[in-house]
Design an enzyme around this catalytic site. Sequence first.
Site, PDB file in Angstrom:
ATOM      1  CG  ASP A 117      -0.867  -8.440  24.441  1.00  0.00           C
ATOM      2  OD1 ASP A 117      -1.948  -8.581  24.976  1.00  0.00           O
ATOM      3  OD2 ASP A 117      -0.294  -7.737  24.772  1.00  0.00           O
ATOM      4  CE1 TYR A 119      -4.395  -0.255  21.041  1.00  0.00           C
ATOM      5  CE2 TYR A 119      -4.857  -1.070  18.648  1.00  0.00           C
ATOM      6  CZ  TYR A 119      -4.464  -0.035  20.038  1.00  0.00           C
ATOM      7  OH  TYR A 119      -4.460   1.379  19.917  1.00  0.00           O
ATOM      8  CG  HIS A 124      -7.572  -0.301  24.555  1.00  0.00           C
ATOM      9  ND1 HIS A 124      -7.093   0.595  25.238  1.00  0.00           N
ATOM     10  CD2 HIS A 124      -6.854  -0.439  23.879  1.00  0.00           C
ATOM     11  CE1 HIS A 124      -5.603   0.513  25.155  1.00  0.00           C
ATOM     12  NE2 HIS A 124      -4.815  -0.056  25.121  1.00  0.00           N
ATOM     13  NE  ARG A 133      -4.300   7.410  14.774  1.00  0.00           N
ATOM     14  CZ  ARG A 133      -3.730   6.422  15.756  1.00  0.00           C
ATOM     15  NH1 ARG A 133      -2.461   5.703  15.780  1.00  0.00           N
ATOM     16  NH2 ARG A 133      -4.627   5.376  15.911  1.00  0.00           N
ATOM     17  CD  GLU A 191      -1.607  -2.675  27.530  1.00  0.00           C
ATOM     18  OE1 GLU A 191      -1.594  -4.023  27.860  1.00  0.00           O
ATOM     19  OE2 GLU A 191      -1.252  -1.754  26.787  1.00  0.00           O
ATOM     20  CG  ASP A 225       1.024  -7.072  28.328  1.00  0.00           C
ATOM     21  OD1 ASP A 225       2.293  -7.893  28.873  1.00  0.00           O
ATOM     22  OD2 ASP A 225       0.973  -6.829  27.796  1.00  0.00           O
ATOM     23  NE  ARG A 229       0.136   2.788  28.667  1.00  0.00           N
ATOM     24  CZ  ARG A 229      -0.213   1.761  28.081  1.00  0.00           C
ATOM     25  NH1 ARG A 229      -0.159   1.162  26.693  1.00  0.00           N
ATOM     26  NH2 ARG A 229      -1.604   1.141  28.511  1.00  0.00           N
ATOM     27  CE1 TYR A 236       4.410   2.808  18.026  1.00  0.00           C
ATOM     28  CE2 TYR A 236       5.293   4.822  19.627  1.00  0.00           C
ATOM     29  CZ  TYR A 236       4.253   4.842  19.037  1.00  0.00           C
ATOM     30  OH  TYR A 236       3.912   5.210  18.479  1.00  0.00           O
ATOM     31  CE  LYS A 245       2.834  -3.922  26.807  1.00  0.00           C
ATOM     32  NZ  LYS A 245       1.014  -3.924  27.097  1.00  0.00           N
ATOM     33  CB  THR A 338      -6.090  -2.424  27.114  1.00  0.00           C
ATOM     34  OG1 THR A 338      -4.865  -2.673  26.963  1.00  0.00           O
ATOM     35  CG2 THR A 338      -6.402  -2.269  28.178  1.00  0.00           C
TER      36      THR A 338
END
Length: 403
Positions: A117, A119, A124, A133, A191, A225, A229, A236, A245, A338
């Site tokens: 997968d 990113y 996103h 952040r 996702e 996917d 969360r 993670y 996941k 995503t």
Amino acid sequence: MPPFDLAESDPFGPHNLPYGVFSLPGSVERSVGVRLGDHVLDAGAAARALGSPHAGLLAAPTLGPLLAAGRTVWTQVRRELREWVTSPSHRATVEPLFRPLSAVTLHLPFEVADYVDFYSSEHHARNVGAIFRPDTADTLLPNWKHLPIGYHGRSGTVVVSGTDVVRPSGQRKAPSDPAPVFGPSVRLDIEAEVGFVVGVPSRQGSPVAMSDFREHVFGLCLLNDWSARDLQAWEYVPLGPFLAKSFATSVSAWITPLEALDDARVAPPARTHALLPYLDDASAEPAGYDLRISVAINGHTVSEPPFATMYWTAAQQLAHLTVNGASLRTGDLYGSGTVSGPEPDQRGSLLELTWNGRDPLELPDGKRTFLEDGDVVTLSAWAPGPDGVPVGLGEVSGRVIAG
């Protein structure tokens, strides 16, 4: 409506012809099928009846042999199929081999070898960075514009559209909690992604160049996917996604061959950073795809993410996936990550749509921050096709049930 009597604007007309695997009621025998409108053609039976040299590939109970056969064969089989479903001379032979979609069971069309997968949506990634952040000057991490970020997932829990998704349990801990607790995820998310299906394998130690993308990748499908969360936030660091996941990834029952999407190919967004040679696509042919995705919860559309905005292309993802010498296998599946666009109603996850639960969605059956038991999530999509006729992608749908 008989399968041959389609409107010229049907998104699943002869210009499309996605592949799947089906069985008939009361039978455990699986057959390769090709979709035409709201019918499925028994491709193996048609190939045998019409003396195709590819009858053996199409008579298999999975797409695996066809995937492994390579691009020349993919093109030949597609040419044959289009002739079988359009030529009046074949109608008497082929028409009895169609079944209504409503009368068959669809299965996972290929055995998933490995799953990766990515990113790859800048929108996103920037949204996620802004959520977690908010005080940083640049919400993208320093490596993001230099390589397609990804991780290896779990192939054994890739499931076909229509399979219920059991709410996962695991450890979770909010920042203010004194200690972690165990229980069902309370922040279950989706996702909206596109999955790419590898056909031709590669040799370990031999990277696959971007220019060889179409020699190895057979087609694509919609992919959801699912993501827990709250479990992910606790587990993670420092190695990345794990239990949050690995419990379920849903894919469409229909794999659209890349050749059906030639009219949807577009250039990716302008590159803002110089790329290393193996990822530099400045002089490459357009490798993006103009796919228009819709996300619905319980039949209500909540988002329409545009795939054309994806920063990293599938060809770059494949090149990066193999640049260290990792080999490809027939049936490898890799997700785009995503898909999110620049507008609030183009975000491909509830994390973004609700801004991590701060702004609930207003649905006809009540507010949502994250998914509730009984919710049905459906992804659908189309792409521009020849002469303005859209190419439909098979939907992917799943219902959340209590664990």
